[in-house]
Structure formats: structure tokens, C-alpha cells
Design a protein around this motif. Structure first.
Motif, short mmCIF file in Angstrom:
data_model
loop_
_atom_site.label_atom_id
_atom_site.label_comp_id
_atom_site.label_asym_id
_atom_site.label_seq_id
_atom_site.Cartn_x
_atom_site.Cartn_y
_atom_site.Cartn_z
N LEU A 256 0.84 -1.20 0.00
CA LEU A 256 0.00 0.00 0.00
C LEU A 256 0.87 1.26 0.00
CD1 LEU A 256 -2.93 1.16 0.27
CD2 LEU A 256 -2.48 1.24 2.73
N TYR A 257 1.90 1.26 0.83
CA TYR A 257 2.75 2.44 0.92
C TYR A 257 3.65 2.60 -0.30
CZ TYR A 257 0.93 2.98 5.59
OH TYR A 257 0.09 3.16 6.65
N LEU A 258 4.03 1.51 -0.93
CA LEU A 258 4.78 1.62 -2.19
C LEU A 258 3.91 2.26 -3.27
CD1 LEU A 258 6.80 -1.72 -2.40
CD2 LEU A 258 7.70 0.59 -2.13
N LYS A 259 2.64 1.87 -3.33
CA LYS A 259 1.72 2.50 -4.27
C LYS A 259 1.56 3.98 -3.96
CE LYS A 259 -1.37 -1.40 -5.23
NZ LYS A 259 -2.78 -1.85 -5.09
N ALA A 260 1.47 4.31 -2.67
CA ALA A 260 1.33 5.71 -2.27
C ALA A 260 2.56 6.51 -2.66
CB ALA A 260 1.07 5.81 -0.76
N GLU A 261 3.76 5.94 -2.49
CA GLU A 261 4.99 6.63 -2.90
C GLU A 261 4.98 6.92 -4.39
OE1 GLU A 261 8.40 4.38 -1.71
OE2 GLU A 261 8.05 4.71 0.42
N LYS A 262 4.57 5.94 -5.18
CA LYS A 262 4.51 6.13 -6.64
C LYS A 262 3.50 7.22 -6.99
CE LYS A 262 7.09 2.56 -7.95
NZ LYS A 262 8.48 2.83 -8.11
N LEU A 263 2.37 7.24 -6.28
CA LEU A 263 1.36 8.26 -6.50
C LEU A 263 1.92 9.66 -6.19
CD1 LEU A 263 -1.76 8.71 -7.02
CD2 LEU A 263 -1.92 8.84 -4.55
N ILE A 264 2.65 9.77 -5.10
CA ILE A 264 3.27 11.05 -4.72
C ILE A 264 4.26 11.48 -5.80
CG2 ILE A 264 4.81 12.20 -3.08
CD1 ILE A 264 3.55 10.33 -0.91
N GLU A 265 5.12 10.55 -6.21
CA GLU A 265 6.10 10.87 -7.25
C GLU A 265 5.42 11.35 -8.52
OE1 GLU A 265 8.35 7.25 -7.53
OE2 GLU A 265 9.41 7.63 -5.65
N GLY A 266 4.35 10.68 -8.91
CA GLY A 266 3.61 11.07 -10.11
C GLY A 266 2.97 12.44 -9.97
N ALA A 267 2.39 12.71 -8.79
CA ALA A 267 1.73 14.00 -8.56
C ALA A 267 2.75 15.14 -8.60
CB ALA A 267 0.99 13.99 -7.23
N ILE A 268 3.90 14.93 -7.99
CA ILE A 268 4.93 15.98 -7.95
C ILE A 268 5.53 16.17 -9.34
CG2 ILE A 268 7.19 16.63 -7.03
CD1 ILE A 268 4.98 16.85 -4.97
N ASN A 269 5.85 15.08 -10.02
CA ASN A 269 6.50 15.18 -11.32
C ASN A 269 5.57 15.67 -12.41
OD1 ASN A 269 8.94 14.37 -10.23
ND2 ASN A 269 8.56 12.22 -10.64
#
Length: 85
Positions: free
Chosen positions: A30-43
Motif C-alpha cells: 500500500l505504501y509503495l503504491k502511495a509513494e509512486k502516487l506522490i512521485e507522479g503527482a509531484i513530477n
């Protein structure tokens, strides 16, 4: 916690800390998915100058939607941004 450069882009992986939200075996996934989501939102943001308020709001909105879809809950999300030199 997010470490961002002067352009507002991530300088390292996001750090997620949780208290009393997920106790399940798949919390790492779950937290790995959340990290990817954060990276995508920032980038996905347009390059510009460092605006911590915009970055925090964007990440909070993305994570609120994500956790509600994944777990049906809306945890309190606190985003701390640190500007890398």
C-alpha cells in the motif's frame, strides 16, 4: 516527508510514516503504491519555483483519494516539505 529541489521536484523518495492506520500484512504494498502516487503527482506539475503550499495540497488531495479508494478510510495526512540546497 518530501525533500524537493528549488524547482519543486522530488530530490529523493518520499518518506511515509503511519500511526494506527494500517495493520495488515500488505501495508508495504500500500505504501509503495502511495509513494509512486506522490512521485507522479509531484513530477506532473509544471516546473517553476518551490511553492510548499501547492506541493502539500497536491499531495494531500492525491493521498486522500487514494486511501479512500484502497481502504475506505480518510486518515489525517500531514505533509512536511524540505527544500534541498
Amino acid at each position: 516527508a518530501l525533500i524537493v529541489d528549488s524547482q519543486g521536484m522530488l530530490a529523493s523518495k518520499p518518506k511515509i510514516t503511519s500511526r494506527g492506520f494500517v495493520y495488515e500484512k500488505d501495508e508495504d504494498k500500500l505504501y509503495l503504491k502511495a509513494e509512486k502516487l506522490i512521485e507522479g503527482a509531484i513530477n506532473a506539475q509544471k516546473e517553476g519555483h518551490y511553492d510548499p503550499t501547492k506541493i502539500k495540497r497536491k499531495v494531500i488531495n492525491a493521498l486522500e483519494d487514494f486511501f479512500f479508494k484502497e481502504r475506505g478510510r480518510r486518515p489525517l495526512i500531514v505533509v512536511e516539505t524540505i527544500q534541498a540546497e
